[in-house]
Design a protein around this motif. Structure first.
Motif, PDB file in Angstrom:
ATOM      1  N   TRP A   1     -76.512 -37.761  35.194  1.00  0.00           N
ATOM      2  CA  TRP A   1     -76.945 -39.194  35.388  1.00  0.00           C
ATOM      3  C   TRP A   1     -76.137 -40.024  35.485  1.00  0.00           C
ATOM      4  CZ3 TRP A   1     -81.613 -40.175  35.967  1.00  0.00           C
ATOM      5  CH2 TRP A   1     -82.815 -39.482  35.651  1.00  0.00           C
ATOM      6  N   LEU A   2     -74.704 -39.963  34.983  1.00  0.00           N
ATOM      7  CA  LEU A   2     -73.639 -40.993  35.307  1.00  0.00           C
ATOM      8  C   LEU A   2     -73.290 -40.831  36.722  1.00  0.00           C
ATOM      9  CD1 LEU A   2     -71.032 -42.743  34.673  1.00  0.00           C
ATOM     10  CD2 LEU A   2     -69.625 -40.547  34.372  1.00  0.00           C
ATOM     11  N   ALA A   3     -73.136 -39.730  37.592  1.00  0.00           N
ATOM     12  CA  ALA A   3     -73.250 -39.371  38.809  1.00  0.00           C
ATOM     13  C   ALA A   3     -74.318 -40.362  39.623  1.00  0.00           C
ATOM     14  CB  ALA A   3     -73.063 -38.020  39.368  1.00  0.00           C
ATOM     15  N   ILE A   4     -75.331 -40.208  39.354  1.00  0.00           N
ATOM     16  CA  ILE A   4     -76.467 -40.893  40.035  1.00  0.00           C
ATOM     17  C   ILE A   4     -76.440 -42.122  39.784  1.00  0.00           C
ATOM     18  CG2 ILE A   4     -78.925 -41.352  39.674  1.00  0.00           C
ATOM     19  CD1 ILE A   4     -79.580 -38.295  39.392  1.00  0.00           C
ATOM     20  N   GLY A   5     -75.866 -42.658  38.500  1.00  0.00           N
ATOM     21  CA  GLY A   5     -75.907 -44.208  38.465  1.00  0.00           C
ATOM     22  C   GLY A   5     -74.381 -44.724  39.254  1.00  0.00           C
ATOM     23  N   LEU A   6     -73.713 -44.157  39.420  1.00  0.00           N
ATOM     24  CA  LEU A   6     -72.266 -44.439  40.270  1.00  0.00           C
ATOM     25  C   LEU A   6     -72.574 -44.612  41.882  1.00  0.00           C
ATOM     26  CD1 LEU A   6     -69.319 -42.360  38.481  1.00  0.00           C
ATOM     27  CD2 LEU A   6     -69.699 -44.753  38.478  1.00  0.00           C
ATOM     28  N   ILE A   7     -73.547 -43.791  42.167  1.00  0.00           N
ATOM     29  CA  ILE A   7     -73.892 -43.707  43.571  1.00  0.00           C
ATOM     30  C   ILE A   7     -74.708 -44.671  43.919  1.00  0.00           C
ATOM     31  CG2 ILE A   7     -74.913 -42.300  45.440  1.00  0.00           C
ATOM     32  CD1 ILE A   7     -73.505 -39.922  44.253  1.00  0.00           C
ATOM     33  N   THR A   8     -75.726 -45.008  42.864  1.00  0.00           N
ATOM     34  CA  THR A   8     -76.726 -45.913  43.055  1.00  0.00           C
ATOM     35  C   THR A   8     -76.095 -47.433  43.123  1.00  0.00           C
ATOM     36  OG1 THR A   8     -78.569 -44.853  41.965  1.00  0.00           O
ATOM     37  CG2 THR A   8     -78.546 -47.223  42.117  1.00  0.00           C
ATOM     38  N   ALA A   9     -75.161 -47.530  42.175  1.00  0.00           N
ATOM     39  CA  ALA A   9     -74.360 -48.616  42.222  1.00  0.00           C
ATOM     40  C   ALA A   9     -73.560 -48.816  43.402  1.00  0.00           C
ATOM     41  CB  ALA A   9     -73.207 -48.858  40.870  1.00  0.00           C
ATOM     42  N   ALA A  10     -72.859 -48.050  44.059  1.00  0.00           N
ATOM     43  CA  ALA A  10     -72.234 -47.991  45.093  1.00  0.00           C
ATOM     44  C   ALA A  10     -73.002 -48.416  46.357  1.00  0.00           C
ATOM     45  CB  ALA A  10     -71.650 -46.910  45.523  1.00  0.00           C
ATOM     46  N   SER A  11     -74.406 -47.929  46.384  1.00  0.00           N
ATOM     47  CA  SER A  11     -75.041 -48.275  47.406  1.00  0.00           C
ATOM     48  C   SER A  11     -75.688 -49.702  47.216  1.00  0.00           C
ATOM     49  CB  SER A  11     -76.557 -47.231  47.471  1.00  0.00           C
ATOM     50  OG  SER A  11     -77.248 -47.470  48.376  1.00  0.00           O
ATOM     51  N   ALA A  12     -76.234 -49.943  46.120  1.00  0.00           N
ATOM     52  CA  ALA A  12     -76.666 -51.483  45.959  1.00  0.00           C
ATOM     53  C   ALA A  12     -75.358 -52.485  46.270  1.00  0.00           C
ATOM     54  CB  ALA A  12     -77.083 -51.641  44.500  1.00  0.00           C
ATOM     55  N   GLY A  13     -73.996 -52.124  45.848  1.00  0.00           N
ATOM     56  CA  GLY A  13     -73.214 -52.943  46.109  1.00  0.00           C
ATOM     57  C   GLY A  13     -72.970 -53.038  47.568  1.00  0.00           C
ATOM     58  N   ALA A  14     -72.744 -52.200  48.299  1.00  0.00           N
ATOM     59  CA  ALA A  14     -72.612 -52.243  49.698  1.00  0.00           C
ATOM     60  C   ALA A  14     -73.727 -52.952  50.393  1.00  0.00           C
ATOM     61  CB  ALA A  14     -72.696 -50.583  50.305  1.00  0.00           C
ATOM     62  N   VAL A  15     -74.800 -52.795  50.110  1.00  0.00           N
ATOM     63  CA  VAL A  15     -76.020 -53.718  50.501  1.00  0.00           C
ATOM     64  C   VAL A  15     -75.685 -55.208  50.499  1.00  0.00           C
ATOM     65  CG1 VAL A  15     -78.487 -53.783  50.774  1.00  0.00           C
ATOM     66  CG2 VAL A  15     -77.575 -51.617  51.073  1.00  0.00           C
ATOM     67  N   ALA A  16     -75.787 -55.361  48.943  1.00  0.00           N
ATOM     68  CA  ALA A  16     -75.933 -56.669  48.214  1.00  0.00           C
ATOM     69  C   ALA A  16     -74.700 -57.586  48.936  1.00  0.00           C
ATOM     70  CB  ALA A  16     -75.925 -56.749  46.833  1.00  0.00           C
ATOM     71  N   PHE A  17     -73.627 -56.957  49.222  1.00  0.00           N
ATOM     72  CA  PHE A  17     -72.454 -57.877  49.733  1.00  0.00           C
ATOM     73  C   PHE A  17     -72.144 -57.606  51.003  1.00  0.00           C
ATOM     74  CE2 PHE A  17     -72.025 -57.196  45.067  1.00  0.00           C
ATOM     75  CZ  PHE A  17     -71.693 -58.592  44.729  1.00  0.00           C
ATOM     76  N   THR A  18     -73.144 -57.243  51.991  1.00  0.00           N
ATOM     77  CA  THR A  18     -73.100 -57.113  53.255  1.00  0.00           C
ATOM     78  C   THR A  18     -72.755 -58.520  53.947  1.00  0.00           C
ATOM     79  OG1 THR A  18     -74.311 -55.209  53.649  1.00  0.00           O
ATOM     80  CG2 THR A  18     -74.264 -56.336  55.283  1.00  0.00           C
ATOM     81  N   GLN A  19     -71.805 -58.666  54.646  1.00  0.00           N
ATOM     82  CA  GLN A  19     -71.670 -60.130  55.246  1.00  0.00           C
ATOM     83  C   GLN A  19     -72.368 -60.023  56.763  1.00  0.00           C
ATOM     84  OE1 GLN A  19     -67.522 -60.557  56.089  1.00  0.00           O
ATOM     85  NE2 GLN A  19     -67.457 -62.164  54.530  1.00  0.00           N
ATOM     86  N   THR A  20     -73.091 -61.078  56.845  1.00  0.00           N
ATOM     87  CA  THR A  20     -73.965 -61.189  58.131  1.00  0.00           C
ATOM     88  C   THR A  20     -73.541 -62.536  58.669  1.00  0.00           C
ATOM     89  OG1 THR A  20     -75.743 -61.959  56.848  1.00  0.00           O
ATOM     90  CG2 THR A  20     -75.723 -59.599  57.507  1.00  0.00           C
ATOM     91  N   THR A  21     -73.936 -62.791  59.798  1.00  0.00           N
ATOM     92  CA  THR A  21     -73.765 -64.149  60.504  1.00  0.00           C
ATOM     93  C   THR A  21     -75.026 -64.573  60.592  1.00  0.00           C
ATOM     94  OG1 THR A  21     -74.137 -63.344  62.793  1.00  0.00           O
ATOM     95  CG2 THR A  21     -72.086 -63.279  61.962  1.00  0.00           C
ATOM     96  N   SER A  22     -75.393 -65.794  61.180  1.00  0.00           N
ATOM     97  CA  SER A  22     -76.777 -66.421  61.212  1.00  0.00           C
ATOM     98  C   SER A  22     -77.607 -65.873  62.083  1.00  0.00           C
ATOM     99  CB  SER A  22     -76.371 -67.950  61.343  1.00  0.00           C
ATOM    100  OG  SER A  22     -75.982 -68.192  62.495  1.00  0.00           O
ATOM    101  N   ASN A  23     -77.013 -65.106  62.986  1.00  0.00           N
ATOM    102  CA  ASN A  23     -77.857 -64.659  64.175  1.00  0.00           C
ATOM    103  C   ASN A  23     -77.756 -63.096  64.451  1.00  0.00           C
ATOM    104  OD1 ASN A  23     -78.558 -67.327  65.062  1.00  0.00           O
ATOM    105  ND2 ASN A  23     -76.911 -67.608  65.906  1.00  0.00           N
ATOM    106  N   THR A  24     -76.864 -62.508  63.802  1.00  0.00           N
ATOM    107  CA  THR A  24     -76.649 -60.887  63.896  1.00  0.00           C
ATOM    108  C   THR A  24     -76.604 -60.187  62.778  1.00  0.00           C
ATOM    109  OG1 THR A  24     -74.463 -61.179  64.285  1.00  0.00           O
ATOM    110  CG2 THR A  24     -75.668 -61.304  66.240  1.00  0.00           C
ATOM    111  N   ILE A  25     -76.972 -59.031  63.036  1.00  0.00           N
ATOM    112  CA  ILE A  25     -76.827 -58.005  61.803  1.00  0.00           C
ATOM    113  C   ILE A  25     -75.331 -57.301  61.921  1.00  0.00           C
ATOM    114  CG2 ILE A  25     -77.488 -55.863  60.618  1.00  0.00           C
ATOM    115  CD1 ILE A  25     -80.260 -56.484  61.404  1.00  0.00           C
ATOM    116  N   SER A  26     -74.301 -57.480  60.910  1.00  0.00           N
ATOM    117  CA  SER A  26     -73.309 -57.047  61.320  1.00  0.00           C
ATOM    118  C   SER A  26     -72.808 -55.552  60.978  1.00  0.00           C
ATOM    119  CB  SER A  26     -72.040 -58.010  60.334  1.00  0.00           C
ATOM    120  OG  SER A  26     -72.422 -57.532  59.028  1.00  0.00           O
TER     121      SER A  26
END
Length: 299
Positions: free
Chosen positions: A253-278
């Motif tokens: 369960w700890l492993a699942i939590g760590l990978i879930t947090a990593a995936s959520a963090g990678a998506v949540a803090f994605t940098q994008t410009t106003s016109n494109t997906i980076s």
């Protein structure tokens, strides 16, 4: 609620998919039946009238379908490990694509967090039985295919609109896997019980979640949808517990939590410009955007 419903639907479908292995007698029989029925549903939904006109687009659809077939190697992993473990490892594929294509060194922290999660699965005492190396290999192969599927879905969405490429790709995946299923399971694939469970799996893991997310993406930013989709490893663990009675250890369960947090963090803090997906977006978010013909829209 729509996105969470989609997450629950997908992992519930995978739990029934694991039960389908026993019904048809082999993992490749389950894969072949699932893909044939999913292809039928998608072809009815999108009704492609012809193959792509140019050679590059046809090759892209074939590569897309091959990646889908590769993703289904996770069923060979499910035969050897709990649902929550196999699906969590599989979902590191899109995460790896996101991190590798990132231009920011600090994003490496999310990769380290995911690596720590994988390591927890392999630590002594993480489960009552040693982690199957064969199952791990199949899960990792599925993860690589899932990462490739993410990139190919982006290419298909850029060249072709609507869901027709997806329907044709799933059809090709079904044609690739069906012979192996027939060799392993034979006429057990067409028994009434197998067809009932197979149709349920195809609905829960394909038609229903895509429809729910299509509606959700009209109301939510793609980034929000991606963060919510990061709950899939947790949903897989819970589906395994409730439907398959698979008990996971604290370390798992700890492993699942760590990978879930990593995936959520990678998506949540994605940098994008106003016109494109980076960088590439979460897997099924990409699918929905090329279904709606809006891949170039900002998130």
């Amino acid at each position: 609620m729509l996105v969470l419903g989609s997450v629950i639907s997908v992992q519930t479908g995978q739990a029934f998919g694991k039960q389908l292995i026993g019904t048809v007698g082999s993992p490749m029989g389950a894969v072949g039946l699932r893909l044939v029925l999913a292809a039928g549903l998608l072809l009815l939904l999108w009704r492609p009238r012809h193959l792509p006109a140019d050679r590059h687009s046809r090759l892209l659809v074939l590569a897309f379908g091959t990646a889908i077939a590769g993703m289904n190697l996770v069923y060979l992993a499910l035969e050897r490990m709990p649902l929550g473990v196999a699906m969590t490892i599989q979902l590191t594929g899109p995460l790896a694509v996101s991190l590798v294509t990132s231009r920011r060194p600090r994003d490496a922290a999310w990769g380290l967090l995911a690596a720590a999660g994988i390591a927890c699965f392999m630590l002594p005492g993480s489960s009552s039985a040693p982690l199957s190396m064969t199952g791990l290999a199949f899960a990792l192969a599925s993860a690589v295919s899932m990462g490739g599927y993410l990139l190919l879905s982006q290419g298909a969405g850029a060249r072709m609109s609507g869901g027709q490429p997806l329907a044709l790709a799933v059809l090709w995946a079904a044609l690739l896997t069906l012979p192996f299923g027939l060799v392993q399971s034979g006429d057990r694939m067409v028994e009434p019980d197998a067809l009932k469970v197979g149709l349920l799996v195809a609905l829960l893991s394909a038609a229903l979640p895509y429809s729910l997310e299509l509606t959700a993406l009209r109301q939510l930013p793609v980034r929000v949808v991606g963060v919510l989709q990061s709950l899939e490893p947790v949903a897989a663990g819970l589906a395994g517990l409730l439907l398959l009675h698979e008990q996971l250890s604290t370390l798992q369960w700890l492993a699942i939590g760590l990978i879930t947090a990593a995936s959520a963090g990678a998506v949540a803090f994605t940098q994008t410009t106003s016109n494109t997906i980076s960088r590439p977006e979460p897997l099924r978010s990409q699918v929905q955007k090329h279904r709606t013909g809006s891949l170039s829209e900002p998130d």
